[in-house]
Scaffold this motif. Structure first.
Motif, PDB file in Angstrom:
ATOM      1  N   LYS A  61       0.865  -1.182   0.000  1.00  0.00           N
ATOM      2  CA  LYS A  61       0.000   0.000   0.000  1.00  0.00           C
ATOM      3  C   LYS A  61       0.901   1.231   0.000  1.00  0.00           C
ATOM      4  N   THR A  62       0.554   2.219  -0.796  1.00  0.00           N
ATOM      5  CA  THR A  62       1.399   3.408  -0.933  1.00  0.00           C
ATOM      6  C   THR A  62       0.887   4.598  -0.137  1.00  0.00           C
ATOM      7  N   TYR A  63      -0.148   4.385   0.666  1.00  0.00           N
ATOM      8  CA  TYR A  63      -0.612   5.449   1.550  1.00  0.00           C
ATOM      9  C   TYR A  63      -0.280   5.073   2.981  1.00  0.00           C
ATOM     10  N   ASP A  64      -0.665   5.883   3.928  1.00  0.00           N
ATOM     11  CA  ASP A  64      -0.353   5.695   5.348  1.00  0.00           C
ATOM     12  C   ASP A  64      -0.506   4.234   5.775  1.00  0.00           C
ATOM     13  N   LEU A  95      -7.924  -0.113   7.744  1.00  0.00           N
ATOM     14  CA  LEU A  95      -8.967  -0.299   6.740  1.00  0.00           C
ATOM     15  C   LEU A  95      -9.001  -1.742   6.250  1.00  0.00           C
ATOM     16  N   ASP A  96      -7.843  -2.310   5.968  1.00  0.00           N
ATOM     17  CA  ASP A  96      -7.784  -3.706   5.517  1.00  0.00           C
ATOM     18  C   ASP A  96      -8.426  -4.634   6.545  1.00  0.00           C
TER      19      ASP A  96
END
Length: 151
Positions: free
Chosen positions: A130-133, A140-141
Motif C-alpha cells: 500500500k502506498t498510503y499511510d 482499513l484492511d
C-alpha cells in the motif's frame, strides 16, 4: 499440471483466499460489451463454492456485474495460475462496518481451471504494498476483511 478443471476451490486455493491478496477480475463491460479487467485485493472465500470481494460501490466492476453477472477471477497460487469463473451479484450495496462506500460482491463458483501454460510453474507469487499511510491501510484492511469474513 496444466488444464485441470474443478467445480469448486481446491484446498490450496481455498487457503490462499483466507486473507487479502492480489487477484484480477474480469467482467463484461456494460458499455462496450468487451472484456474489462481490474486488480483487487479485498477478497475472501467463505467456503469452497463461493468468493466474496469488496470494491467501491461506484466501481465499474459493480456496474458491469449488475448488467452481466458472468465473471472470472485470476488467482496466482499453489505454483500455478487459476481462472475461477462464476456468477456474481452484489450481496450488500454498502458495507456498514467500513468507512468507505464499499459493495460486497458474492461469486457463486461454476468452474476452477488451472490455466498455467504447459511445463512451467510459478516460482514467485506477486507482491504489492500500500502506498498510503501504513497504519491507516492496516486499519482499513482489517475492517474490510472482518466484514467479508462476517458476511
Amino acid at each position: 499440471m496444466a488444464n485441470q478443471v474443478e467445480p469448486k476451490l481446491i484446498e490450496p486455493l481455498f487457503q490462499a483466499l483466507q486473507k487479502e491478496r492480489f487477484v484480477t477480475i474480469a467482467t463484461i463491460d456494460h458499455e462496450t460489451g468487451g472484456p474489462n479487467v481490474s486488480a483487487i485485493s479485498w477478497i475472501y472465500a467463505p467456503d469452497e463454492s463461493r468468493i466474496y470481494f469488496a470494491v467501491d460501490n461506484r466501481s465499474r466492476i459493480v456496474q458491469n456485474i449488475k448488467n452481466n453477472p458472468l465473471v472470472a477471477v485470476n488467482l496466482i497460487a499453489n505454483e500455478s495460475t487459476y481462472s475461477i469463473s462464476g456468477k456474481a451479484h452484489v450481496k450488500v450495496e454498502k458495507i456498514e462496518e467500513v468507512p468507505l462506500k464499499l459493495a460486497l460482491v458474492e461469486i457463486e463458483i461454476n468452474e476452477v481451471r488451472d490455466v498455467m501454460f504447459y511445463g512451467s510453474k510459478i516460482s514467485v507469487e506477486p507482491k504489492y504494498e500500500k502506498t498510503y499511510d501504513a497504519q491507516a491501510a492496516a486499519k482499513l484492511d482489517n475492517q474490510v476483511m472482518t466484514a467479508l469474513r462476517n458476511a
